[in-house]
Each structure stands twice: as structure tokens, then as C-alpha cells.
Design a protein around this motif. Structure first.
Motif, PDB file in Angstrom:
ATOM      1  N   ASP A  21      45.475  44.093  43.924  1.00 34.26           N
ATOM      2  CA  ASP A  21      44.307  43.251  43.634  1.00 34.26           C
ATOM      3  C   ASP A  21      43.533  42.888  44.897  1.00 34.26           C
ATOM      4  O   ASP A  21      42.831  41.890  44.947  1.00 34.26           O
ATOM      5  CB  ASP A  21      44.725  41.976  42.899  1.00 34.26           C
ATOM      6  CG  ASP A  21      45.718  41.119  43.687  1.00 34.26           C
ATOM      7  OD1 ASP A  21      46.135  41.546  44.790  1.00 34.26           O
ATOM      8  OD2 ASP A  21      46.091  40.040  43.197  1.00 34.26           O
ATOM      9  N   GLY A  24      39.122  42.556  44.941  1.00 42.84           N
ATOM     10  CA  GLY A  24      38.779  41.677  43.833  1.00 42.84           C
ATOM     11  C   GLY A  24      37.275  41.525  43.679  1.00 42.84           C
ATOM     12  O   GLY A  24      36.484  42.175  44.375  1.00 42.84           O
ATOM     13  N   PRO A  43      44.835  46.656  36.751  1.00 39.43           N
ATOM     14  CA  PRO A  43      46.289  46.478  36.871  1.00 39.43           C
ATOM     15  C   PRO A  43      47.043  47.697  36.347  1.00 39.43           C
ATOM     16  O   PRO A  43      46.514  48.485  35.562  1.00 39.43           O
ATOM     17  CB  PRO A  43      46.556  45.243  35.998  1.00 39.43           C
ATOM     18  CG  PRO A  43      45.254  44.488  36.002  1.00 39.43           C
ATOM     19  CD  PRO A  43      44.201  45.556  36.010  1.00 39.43           C
ATOM     20  N   TYR A  50      42.291  40.592  30.484  1.00 32.97           N
ATOM     21  CA  TYR A  50      42.192  40.166  31.881  1.00 32.97           C
ATOM     22  C   TYR A  50      41.230  41.055  32.660  1.00 32.97           C
ATOM     23  O   TYR A  50      40.451  40.570  33.497  1.00 32.97           O
ATOM     24  CB  TYR A  50      43.570  40.195  32.534  1.00 32.97           C
ATOM     25  CG  TYR A  50      43.536  39.839  34.011  1.00 32.97           C
ATOM     26  CD1 TYR A  50      43.281  38.533  34.415  1.00 32.97           C
ATOM     27  CD2 TYR A  50      43.729  40.810  34.978  1.00 32.97           C
ATOM     28  CE1 TYR A  50      43.224  38.209  35.759  1.00 32.97           C
ATOM     29  CE2 TYR A  50      43.682  40.495  36.324  1.00 32.97           C
ATOM     30  CZ  TYR A  50      43.434  39.197  36.714  1.00 32.97           C
ATOM     31  OH  TYR A  50      43.371  38.880  38.049  1.00 32.97           O
ATOM     32  N   LEU A  51      41.254  42.338  32.372  1.00 33.09           N
ATOM     33  CA  LEU A  51      40.354  43.272  33.052  1.00 33.09           C
ATOM     34  C   LEU A  51      38.897  42.935  32.720  1.00 33.09           C
ATOM     35  O   LEU A  51      38.025  42.988  33.599  1.00 33.09           O
ATOM     36  CB  LEU A  51      40.690  44.704  32.648  1.00 33.09           C
ATOM     37  CG  LEU A  51      39.995  45.831  33.400  1.00 33.09           C
ATOM     38  CD1 LEU A  51      40.116  45.671  34.903  1.00 33.09           C
ATOM     39  CD2 LEU A  51      40.564  47.181  32.965  1.00 33.09           C
ATOM     40  N   LEU A  54      37.884  40.125  34.927  1.00 33.06           N
ATOM     41  CA  LEU A  54      37.569  40.571  36.283  1.00 33.06           C
ATOM     42  C   LEU A  54      36.159  41.149  36.355  1.00 33.06           C
ATOM     43  O   LEU A  54      35.387  40.852  37.279  1.00 33.06           O
ATOM     44  CB  LEU A  54      38.569  41.633  36.732  1.00 33.06           C
ATOM     45  CG  LEU A  54      39.917  41.201  37.278  1.00 33.06           C
ATOM     46  CD1 LEU A  54      40.725  42.433  37.668  1.00 33.06           C
ATOM     47  CD2 LEU A  54      39.767  40.268  38.461  1.00 33.06           C
ATOM     48  N   ASN A  79      43.122  49.647  28.852  1.00 33.94           N
ATOM     49  CA  ASN A  79      42.300  49.245  29.990  1.00 33.94           C
ATOM     50  C   ASN A  79      41.032  50.087  30.079  1.00 33.94           C
ATOM     51  O   ASN A  79      39.936  49.560  30.314  1.00 33.94           O
ATOM     52  CB  ASN A  79      43.099  49.381  31.287  1.00 33.94           C
ATOM     53  CG  ASN A  79      44.157  48.304  31.430  1.00 33.94           C
ATOM     54  OD1 ASN A  79      44.119  47.283  30.750  1.00 33.94           O
ATOM     55  ND2 ASN A  79      45.117  48.532  32.312  1.00 33.94           N
ATOM     56  N   ASN A 267      47.114  39.826  40.575  1.00 37.90           N
ATOM     57  CA  ASN A 267      46.075  39.815  39.557  1.00 37.90           C
ATOM     58  C   ASN A 267      46.091  38.527  38.739  1.00 37.90           C
ATOM     59  O   ASN A 267      45.783  38.519  37.548  1.00 37.90           O
ATOM     60  CB  ASN A 267      46.232  41.012  38.608  1.00 37.90           C
ATOM     61  CG  ASN A 267      45.671  42.282  39.196  1.00 37.90           C
ATOM     62  OD1 ASN A 267      44.522  42.328  39.618  1.00 37.90           O
ATOM     63  ND2 ASN A 267      46.488  43.324  39.241  1.00 37.90           N
TER      64      ASN A 267
END
Length: 363
Positions: A21, A24, A43, A50-51, A54, A79, A267
Motif C-alpha cells: 500500500d 496510496g 490488495p 475497500y478498493l 481507495l 477486484n 491497506n
């Protein structure tokens, strides 16, 4: 020339995805705002929500396009779906064959596909499925290295293979300054991809000690010492005093059952881990749940570089770096890295090939 841009970006400069990570939202946005191509690193487990977070956080910091990178050796289908749903600028893939179906699906979503390859054979496969550009990684690169060839021999072969197709070739491996940029041009590349140089920036999520070591030390080694249980792949790491003491680690040894040397939040997530098929992967069902904000244990010889949250014996942790690390002398803002690459390459080409001119004349 590459500073005029590739793939619709202002410049042909790529910030490599820095795992797990380190690249970022702050770094990627800074690179994008400077006109270059920045990559978040997905990840190594399925975590699409979560992706998405980000990606959306990065968009609060820049209105420019950017990319997300996926390592195909790990679970990735959910993902990738999230990446395409979010319609980022570029999907970068590595450590696996890119399929024509994926390229078509990405193009339907308006997303460009750029694989990173480490061999002539990989490049040929990528060209045949219609990718938008190719990153050619030489053995000089830091982190996990997929190929055995040096950049100076592999890059022109891939350039010749591409021929007159509209597929920009991007050079990666040991490049940190304008001299490497110009050398890549001479070998036929239209862009460059830098990892270690962007680790050593103000915005990178690397631990301050990691950044400091990139300035202080100048030697690396291609090795298999770190992370053998989780990802048994060769990698290039900084020759820290710890590594020099343990570089001859017997082949049967790994991070399993080694002493605990620190903790880290990766992450923003900590997970219960289980070894599956030679890799250690998070589980997200039953009692093995991913939780935010908890700490992950780091054992000696783990393949996890220290980020800003890491505590413990930082100097005994792996620090990935490419062979060009000895040319990095200071921590800079990411935008300044991009600016120096562009302005320095222009000046160098004018001085060497267009007659000697002042910086003011080149500008």
C-alpha cells in the motif's frame, strides 16, 4: 518524445504500483496532478468495497485520470470488476497472462489495459490480445521481478516486436533520473516506469526509515530470502546490514515460525491468514474476518515492506529497491520528481544531440 504523453496522459512517466500500500491515494493523486500516470496497488485478496474506497478517495485529491494495478497471481476477479465499474483510466496487470476477454471487457468500460512483462514471450502474448501499452520490466527493477533479462537487451526486442502497432512500450527497471529516461528513448521506449524513485517521495506511504535507507544505501541484490511462504518469487531488495547477515538463508527456511519483529496495518486492514497452495491468503468467511484498523504481525523474513504504520525492528524488514537506488540523493515531492525528469530529459537531449543550449533556451 515521451514527455509529450502516452495513453492520453500529459507525460510518458509512470509511477509503478508499490505494494502492498506504498502507492496510496496521496502519491497517486500527486503524480496524476503532475501530468504523469500513477497506479494504486490492489490488495492481494478480494476486497472490492475497500478498493472502491481507495479509488474514490484518490478522486477527491485529483480530477486527472489514474490507474489501478492487479497482481494476477492472487485472487483478483472481484477486484477487477470493481476497477472496471469505477472506470479508472488504466488497469495494469502483472504476474499472469492477460486474456483477450479481459481486454475486451475493460475496453467496453472505457479502461485501458497495460500489462507488465519480463520476457519476449510474455510481450508477444500481450500484443496478440490487443493491449493498449506494455511495460517491459528488466531484472534491474526493485521488488518482485518476473523476468531474467536485463532491460537494455529486452527492451529493444519488444520495441521491434511491436513495430508500427499503436502500442507504446514503457521501460522499467533501474530508472531514476533523466539519464535513464533518455537511455530508454534511445532503446525505443515511449515512456518510463519508476518504482524506487517514487518510494522516496514525500507522498509515498513508506516508513520514514525505509525512505532514509534508500538515500543512505546504494547496493541491492536479486534474492529469494523474503516472503518465501507467501509469495515464493525472486525479488530485488536493498542490501541492509540485516540482509547482508542473512542473505545465505538456507532454502528450507522461511518466515514461518520465525520471531515476531513488528506490527503493521496493511491497506487499513488486518486479516486472519491461512496458507493455501503455497501462498498465504486472507479468508473472509466464518471466523476469519477482515477487520479495519487492527495490526498484522510481521515476522523475520516476511515479504512486507514497512509502511507509515509499522512498528518494531524496522531495519530488519525487507526494503525493496531497484539497481538505480544509488542515484537517489533526496526525498522529493512527487511533482518535483516528474518535473525534473521532464525538464532534465529535454535539456540533456538538446545538449547531447541538438547543440549545447542553456536551460532558459530549452524551456
Amino acid at each position: 518524445m515521451g514527455w509529450r504523453g502516452i495513453l492520453g496522459f500529459e507525460y510518458g512517466i509512470v509511477q509503478a504500483p508499490l505494494g502492498p500500500d506504498i502507492s496510496g491515494p496521496e502519491l497517486v493523486a500527486a503524480v496524476a496532478n503532475a501530468g504523469a500516470i500513477g497506479f494504486l496497488r490492489a490488495p492481494d485478496w478480494e476486497t472490492p468495497d475497500y478498493l472502491r474506497e481507495l479509488i474514490r478517495k484518490t478522486r477527491t485529491l485529483t480530477d486527472k485520470p489514474f490507474g489501478v494495478a492487479v497482481v494476477l497471481a492472487f485472487p483478483h476477479e472481484e477486484n477487477i470488476k470493481a476497477i472496471l465499474d469505477e472506470k479508472v483510466g488504466v488497469l495494469q496487470v502483472s504476474w499472469g497472462d492477460v486474456k483477450e476477454e479481459l481486454v475486451q471487457e475493460a475496453h467496453s468500460a472505457g479502461v485501458k489495459v497495460v500489462p507488465q512483462v519480463g520476457s519476449f514471450e510474455e510481450a508477444k502474448k500481450a500484443i496478440d490480445v490487443g493491449v493498449d501499452a506494455i511495460i517491459v520490466q528488466g531484472r534491474e527493477a526493485g521488488g518482485h521481478v518476473i523476468g531474467q533479462d536485463g532491460l537494455i537487451s529486452l527492451l529493444p526486442r519488444v520495441v521491434d516486436l511491436v513495430g508500427d502497432r499503436n502500442i507504446p512500450v514503457i521501460a522499467a527497471g533501474g530508472i531514476v533520473d533523466e539519464r535513464g529516461y533518455v537511455a530508454a528513448f534511445a532503446l525505443g521506449a515511449q515512456g518510463i516506469c519508476l518504482g524506487t524513485r517514487f518510494v522516496a517521495t514525500e507522498e509515498s506511504y513508506a516508513h520514514p526509515t525505509y525512505k532514509r535507507k534508500l538515500i543512505e544505501l546504494d547496493e541491492t541484490e536479486y534474492t529469494t530470502v523474503f516472503g518465501r511462504a507467501r509469495w515464493p518469487a525472486p525479488h530485488r531488495a536493498l542490501e541492509t546490514p540485516f540482509f547482508k547477515d542473512w542473505k545465505s538463508l538456507p532454502a528450507h527456511e522461511s518466515e514461518i515460525n520465525q520471531p515476531l519483529i513488528g506490527h503493521s496495518t496493511i491497506n487499513g486492514i488486518s486479516s486472519s491468514l491461512k496458507a493455501i497452495g503455497g501462498f498465504t491468503r486472507p479468508l473472509i468467511s466464518g471466523s476469519h474476518r477482515i477487520s479495519r484498523g487492527a495490526e498484522k504481525e510481521i515476522r523475520r523474513f516476511s515479504g512486507t515492506v514497512p509502511n507509515r504504520t509499522t512498528t518494531g525492528d524496522i531495519e530488519s524488514m525487507v526494503m525493496f529497491a531497484g539497481e538505480g537506488v544509488g542515484l537517489i540523493k533526496e526525498i522529493l515531492p512527487a511533482a518535483e520528481v516528474v518535473k525534473r525528469l521532464v525538464e532534465g530529459a529535454k535539456l540533456l537531449i538538446h545538449q547531447q544531440f541538438g547543440g549545447l543550449k542553456s536551460k532558459e533556451e530549452v524551456a
